[in-house]
Design an enzyme around this catalytic site. Structure first.
Site, short mmCIF file in Angstrom:
data_model
loop_
_atom_site.label_atom_id
_atom_site.label_comp_id
_atom_site.label_asym_id
_atom_site.label_seq_id
_atom_site.Cartn_x
_atom_site.Cartn_y
_atom_site.Cartn_z
N CYS B 338 0.89 -1.16 0.00
CA CYS B 338 0.00 0.00 0.00
C CYS B 338 0.92 1.20 0.00
CB CYS B 338 -0.93 -0.04 1.20
SG CYS B 338 -0.16 -0.45 2.76
N TRP B 342 2.15 -1.28 6.04
CA TRP B 342 1.93 -1.83 7.39
C TRP B 342 0.47 -1.77 7.82
CZ3 TRP B 342 6.21 2.00 9.06
CH2 TRP B 342 5.73 3.32 9.00
#
Lengths: 693, 661
Positions: B338, B342
């Site tokens: 992303c 995380w």
């Protein structure tokens, strides 16, 4: 698995598009046509059922596939059903069809189950009715049990198309006479064919004895009496032959306004308070008549307002509650969410799922019914008042509320026979106009209101929230809702007991239902399925226990106080009515939608696991008993039900044949906006088509 | 303790938010770790315990004739409304709690003072229960294609990654370091899950620093190495879980996404899960709906749809399904990222693993999964769940969403999971409670520096010890369904996703109907087990009798079966526990079960013990049987303790706790 009868419509050709056109090359049709004639598929007819018309080389689309594939076969219309006979039907008769509906096959639609018929003309969908000038290339049938069928008539001979389309339209849409209902011809042909089942103790309430028994069971016999003034329907054709009224009520009063304006007993609570119903007196303009009516009513009220009778509270359902119109409107919107023509349409509605749901307000209506029932219960239970339900004919919302109250208060009504007896008492004998409300005869759309369905949905909410309190499961309710449209059982096909009796006596018939004192669900599935239907958790239903120490005169307090205590499944049962707790009856409404299917999951998985466990307990118990008696009797292994439960989908036992293609496709529907190549191709295609038009 | 301005306020009323019942009168205590409300009703003395770390917001409302209302919203979705008679007391409580709920140092957190009376060895064993190197072995690693890399020894390359990472054998240290320099926060592609059956893998990383045109040879080689580690497929998927717009916006900041022209044999896919800020707001909106007193049908449905919460859950599920299908059906490896890799990456990787591998659907496997994809890979627990006072914009319900995804799957596949809803709820509770050290800090590095394992206890050991409470009676390991992937439709429809009232509304309803069925089932299962044992015993007896008859010797058969029952905890467990006088001492002297039980049970939906004893009072704040019943029965003098003594003790023991800490 679809065999030779399948035509890979878009599969071979480039860029299949989700339209109503089928891309089948003519030579393919020819080869298939031959096979059709070679293969003889037999049509199963019920006793008394007659074939009316048929058409061959009809292509039934496989709904789950967005590319237009289908199965060839014959489309037939009988005086009972519309049926599609696929060419590869025999291949499907394997273990998986262990639980199939014995009366209605996968591709059968009873004439009463048809909701709307659409024709597709040049890719435009139009509702079909009356005489047609032009015949469609495709037929779409929306069913009342929410199935959607697509039949392509392109490859069918023109006369056959004409015959089948007009036949189907006529037999499903045109007004019908009562005596033309299939159940009469069935009863004639199948006479004495049904064995009585001694195990079934559904009380039919067609004798004085049945009512006396019920009075005794509820201890209502102290203040109420069963009367036979209406024997032979002398007084009223709306009332049953036998019913129950307050003891001091003179029988002449019943005759006075043909049963209108009289308090009729529904049910007595353990504390003596009673649920009564009354149909309103006819509306009159004339002052003199009004005066007479008033003094009559006053006289009646005097009887039931005096001790030993409790204080009466009147609930005017005609004016102060949901209107029938509201119910019908809500349901019409609601059902559209599930009558899905194709996958694209499904995903379009899916995005707005909650707001569409809200917009229909069907769930809100359910919530209001449950709330009203709790209010009534609060009066009966906590305030020791009698409740008098008042409605124009006392045969719609009266039935709904009084039976809902009984399901919640009387654990007997949560057993299978108890529930069936309740339906018999409140709905069938209560004179609910099933014929009109379901529009079985297609005589007036205005009368159509799904009141009974609303009741079942309310009960489903209770079953869903408190399943251990019920002997039956949601599957039972779903099957029951389906039997509303199956004209083999007489239960749901008359407007009143009078109508039923007169029509039956004339013909000297007894329908399987009445004869065996069984209700529609009996014998509907094969015997084994009873396990599925009977909820194993609601084992013994004991006496009504009640601990109402500090109940106040307030609905909210009553409700909260009940919910803050542990539930006694054999006692009073109240539903949660907060918004989040009212749910969609997924089994009934989503069962035919392949997109909503979970392979190897859903509540079916729980149920089959539960059965396995119960079986295990039982066999262990048996083994222990054996040991205790130190007998070495070898017992045959109990047959394991649902052995392949892991393979069942969440739509079981409905929609048996819907199987997912497990090809490794990348999801497109969800991210369609991002536009992969295939999508673009489709769009182009459509654009070109538009140019052509 | 210096932050507690007033340790005790009398005549406080606890408002029952749901029902119309009158508010109950009682005494409010503030301790170093808990807010405790004790009802005045003499025989019941019902208590409500709230951990400071669970407090999300405290709101002082306008004073009324009856007093000063204080509204406390908790991170586990409990809402407490108190009415304090004196405005001054209310202010003191407000100020104290505001500070107590926002600790600034890790040492202030509950886990550093929580002592379940275990010795050092037991604690160490507890931490060893979940072992990631064992997990990689279970996956079949190392093998010909994957190896353990020591490139991140001492966190040299990436400080938010663990030291032990699996990378393709062909990826040299040079390639890894080069690739890490081209990835946001140096989070280079590393293995998350390896699918033994076809060698496909799920790898994870952060976004590349590609900007509009930058490229990095080592990063390209790294992706090739991942592809080559799967001989069965000639391409890999690169899944960017962000909406395309967000990813494009990142390019302007020198970040962005992989250019398909630069990387050979990759298939690039955006998935469109929104960022943490959107998720935070969405949850907020949904909680507003939950807070409505008796919401109408349309309030609820509109509110639910407007919050978009279930849509976000669906987006995460869709991504997980996409990856699971790519791995299992296409046999292709997938690289997931992303922005920093995380949050969404952790969600999506763990959902995909859960779908692919039945092991993760077991009790222990699920703990391993959280340990692997969340804890070890540097999910920022401290920031996301606001354990220490920090930037409120960093807070977001990322793992809550994952836990809800699991619940949704459990609803759809009721027999596929070994654990039950309660297990999920308790994990969620402890992510915020800071009672155990597992979810502290933002990375493995920080945790090691803080010596978490030497100073705190592991939640996994605690849950494992009480596993009987968390078992799903419907689960059976040998069931064919549980032996492979869960078969979900390509993209399950919205109507399949349900509102999880067991989580978000669990304090509002008392008993949940569904759970009661599960409890019944549990009872059935127990019955069956007992019968089995009885049968066994009888068979043994029979055998003996037969032997005896054969040998013509009389022997007394004395075999008697002892059905092993997993009854919760006996009162004797608690015999050493504190009396009501020293509430604050609880963290020192409570046996292992009680303190956690204390706050857990408020989260509980009816336990089986409750069910059997048919405790008449299961209302909203009805607390732990451990605390309440035991306390009241053990202290005959419970009612008459001297208030002054109380507070004095509080202070003493608090200080003592801090001295030891």
């Amino acid at each position: 698995m679809l065999g030779k009868g399948v035509v890979g419509g878009g599969g071979g050709t480039k860029a299949p598009k989700p339209s109503f056109v089928s891309y089948v090359r003519p030579e393919e049709i020819h080869t298939n046509e031959k096979e059709v004639t070679e293969k003889e598929v037999t049509l199963h007819l019920l006793p008394g059922e007659q074939l009316l018309c048929e058409a061959s080389t009809v292509l039934k689309y496989v709904q789950e596939d967005s590319c237009q594939r289908g199965v060839y076969g014959r489309l037939v219309c009988t005086d009972f059903k519309i049926a599609f006979l696929g060419d590869d039907e025999s291949a499907l008769d394997n273990g998986e069809t262990q639980f199939k509906n014995k009366v209605i096959g996968e591709n059968d639609i009873t004439l009463h189950c048809v909701d709307q018929i659409y024709g597709v003309f040049d890719e435009k969908k139009k509702s079909l009715f009356g005489q047609l000038k032009k015949y469609p290339e495709k037929l779409i049938i929306h069913c009342k049990d929410l199935r959607v069928f697509h039949f392509c008539l392109r490859y069918t001979k023109e006369e056959e198309v004409k015959r089948i389309v007009s036949g189907i339209i006529h037999h499903t849409q045109a007004p019908k006479l009562l005596k033309r209902l299939f159940l009469f011809s069935y009863a004639t042909a199948a006479q004495n064919n049904t064995a009585t089942d001694p195990k079934n103790h559904t009380v039919m309430f067609d004798t004085l004895k049945d009512w006396c028994w019920e009075l005794e069971r509820t201890k209502g016999n102290v203040k109420y009496k069963a009367v036979s003034v209406n024997e032979g329907y002398r007084i009223s054709e709306r009332l049953p032959a036998y019913f129950v009224v307050p003891i001091p009520l003179p029988e002449e009063d019943v005759q006075r306004f043909q049963g209108h304006g009289i308090p009729i007993w529904c049910w007595s609570c353990h504390n003596g308070s009673t649920l009564l119903k009354m149909s309103a007196l006819p509306k009159e303009q004339d002052d003199g008549v009004l005066q007479i009516q008033k003094s009559f009513s006053d006289g009646i009220y005097k009887i039931i307002h005096r001790p030993p009778y409790e204080i009466v509270k009147t609930e005017d359902l005609s004016n102060n509650f949901i209107s029938l119109q509201e119910i019908q409107t809500a349901y019409s919107k609601f059902k559209q969410l599930f009558l899905i023509d194709n996958s694209t349409e499904f995903w379009d509605t899916d995005i707005k799922w909650f707001s569409l749901l809200e917009n229909s307000s069907w769930l809100d209506i359910i919530r209001r019914c449950l709330k009203k029932a709790i209010e009534i219960i609060e009066c009966l239970e906590a305030q020791n008042m009698n409740i008098l339900l008042l409605e124009e004919n006392a045969s719609d919302l009266c039935c709904l509320l009084s039976s809902l109250v009984q399901v919640m208060m009387d654990p007997h009504c949560r057993t299978k026979t108890g529930f069936q007896s309740l339906i018999q008492k409140e709905w069938v004998m209560g004179g609910h106009c099933f014929l009109d409300r379901c529009n079985h005869l297609r005589q007036s759309d205005k009368e159509e209101v799904p009141v009974f369905l609303l009741f079942l949905d309310c009960v489903w909410q209770l079953v869903h929230q408190h399943s251990p309190a019920f002997e039956f499961t949601e599957t039972y309710l779903t099957v029951l809702s389906d039997s509303l449209y199956i004209p083999i059982f007489s239960t749901f096909f008359f407007n009143s007991p009078h109508q039923k009796d007169t029509n039956m006596h004339q013909r000297q018939l007894s329908l399987p239902l009445t004869q065996s004192k069984s209700s529609p669900k009996r014998g509907f599935f094969r015997e084994e399925t009873d396990h599925l239907i009977k909820n194993l958790l609601g084992k013994r239903i004991s006496k009504l226990i009640n601990s109402s120490d500090e109940l106040q005169d307030n609905f909210r307090e009553f409700y909260d106080s009940w919910h803050s205590k542990p539930t006694d499944y054999h006692g009073l049962l109240l539903p949660h009515i907060e918004g989040p707790e009212i749910k969609v009856w997924a089994q009934r409404y989503l069962r035919w939608i392949p997109e909503a299917q979970i392979l190897g999951g859903g509540r079916v998985a729980t149920m089959s696991k539960l059965l396995e466990m119960m079986e295990e307990v039982q066999s262990l118990q048996e083994k222990i008993d054996e040991r205790h008696h130190s007998q070495e009797v070898l017992q045959a292994e109990a047959p394991c039900l649902l052995r392949n439960s892991a393979r069942l989908s969440s739509l079981f036992p409905f929609a048996l044949l819907q199987r997912h293609s497990s090809k490794p496709v990348l999801p497109t529907s969800g991210w369609k906006a991002l536009g992969d190549e295939e999508d673009l191709a489709k769009r182009e295609d459509e654009f070109v088509d538009l140019g052509d038009v | 303790m210096e932050h507690i301005r007033t340790p005790k306020v009398e005549n406080v009323r606890l408002v029952d938010r749901v029902s119309s019942k009158k508010a109950v009168l009682g005494t409010l205590y503030l301790t170093a770790t808990h807010v405790i409300f004790v009802e005045n009703v003499p025989d019941a003395r019902k208590e409500t315990w709230i951990l400071h770390s669970q407090i999300s917001t405290i709101e002082k409302q306008a004073t009324t004739a009856t007093g000063c209302p204080l509204l406390i919203r908790c991170k586990n979705f409990q809402i407490i409304q108190l009415i304090i008679p004196q405005e001054r007391d209310c202010h003191d409580v407000y100020i104290s709690l505001t500070r107590l709920a926002r600790p600034v140092k890790y040492e202030e957190l509950y886990c550093f003072s929580f002592n379940p009376k275990l010795d050092k060895e037991e604690r160490e064993q507890g931490w060893m229960l979940i072992d990631l190197s064992e997990e990689y072995k279970r996956m079949g690693l190392p093998n010909n294609y994957w190896q353990l890399s020591d490139v991140n020894r001492d966190y040299k390359v990436c400080d938010s990654y663990p030291t032990e990472l699996y990378v393709p054998k062909s990826a040299t240290a040079h390639i890894i370091v080069g690739s890490s320099k081209f990835r946001s926060r140096r989070r280079f592609p590393a293995l998350s899950y390896y699918y033994k059956d076809n060698h496909a893998s799920i790898c994870r990383s952060s976004q590349p620093l590609s900007g509009f045109s930058a490229r990095c040879l080592e990063d390209e080689q790294m992706l090739q190495a991942i592809r080559k580690a799967n001989p069965g497929s000639d391409f890999i998927y690169v899944v960017d879980t962000r909406p395309k717009l967000n990813a494009m916006a990142n390019r302007a900041a020198g970040k962005g996404y992989e250019n398909e022209d630069n990387y050979s044999n990759i298939k690039f896919q955006f998935i469109g899960i929104e960022n943490i800020h959107v998720m935070r707001n969405s949850l907020q909106k949904m909680l507003e709906v939950c807070e409505l007193k008796s919401p109408s049908m349309s309030d609820f449905l509109w509110g639910l749809e407007n919050s978009g919460w279930l849509r976000h859950i669906k987006a995460i599920m869709d991504a997980g399904i996409f990856i699971a299908k790519a791995v299992s059906e296409e046999g292709a490896s997938v690289l997931v990222h992303c922005s920093d890799g995380w949050d969404r990456t952790a969600q999506v990787c763990s959902v995909a693993s859960l779908l692919l591998d039945p092991h993760y659907r077991t009790l222990k496997g699920f703990m391993v999964l959280i340990e692997k994809d969340w804890i070890s890979f540097g999910h920022k627990f401290n920031h996301r769940y606001g354990n220490l006072d920090g930037d409120p914009k960093e807070i977001s319900p990322v793992i809550d969403q994952f836990i809800e995804c699991v619940w949704q799957l459990m609803e759809q596949f009721p027999c596929a999971f070994e654990f039950n809803e309660r297990f999920l709820i308790h994990i969620q509770h402890h992510i915020y409670s800071c009672q155990f050290g597992n979810f502290l800090c933002n990375s493995q590095k920080e945790r090691r520096e803080l010596k978490i394992q030497e100073r705190t206890y592991s939640l996994w050991a605690h849950l494992w010890k009480n596993r009987a409470d968390y078992l799903n009676p419907l689960f059976r390991a040998d069931h064919s369904q549980n032996q492979g992937c869960l078969h979900l439709p390509v993209a399950p429809c919205n109507s399949m996703y349900k509102f999880w009232s067991g989580m978000y509304n669990r304090f509002e309803k008392g008993m949940q109907p569904r759970q009661s069925v599960t409890d019944y089932l549990m009872a059935v299962k127990e019955e069956s087990q007992q019968l089995e044992e009885e049968l066994e015993a009888l068979e043994e007896r029979l055998e003996k009798i037969q032997k005896v008859q054969l040998n013509h010797i009389t022997v007394k058969s004395n075999k008697q079966s002892e059905p092993s029952k997993h009854s919760g905890f006996s009162t004797s467990d608690n015999s050493t526990a504190n009396t009501p006088q020293d509430y604050s001492g609880n963290m020192k002297s409570f046996p292992s079960r009680s303190p956690s039980q204390g706050d857990e049970d408020s989260a509980l939906i009816l336990t089986q013990d409750n069910l059997k004893s048919s405790d008449p009072d299961l209302s909203v704040n009805s607390d732990q049987e451990s605390g309440v019943e035991d306390l009241s029965c053990r202290s005959p003098s419970g009612g008459e303790r001297a208030p002054s003594e109380d507070s004095g003790k509080d202070r003493d023991s608090d200080e003592a706790v801090f001295l030891t800490a």
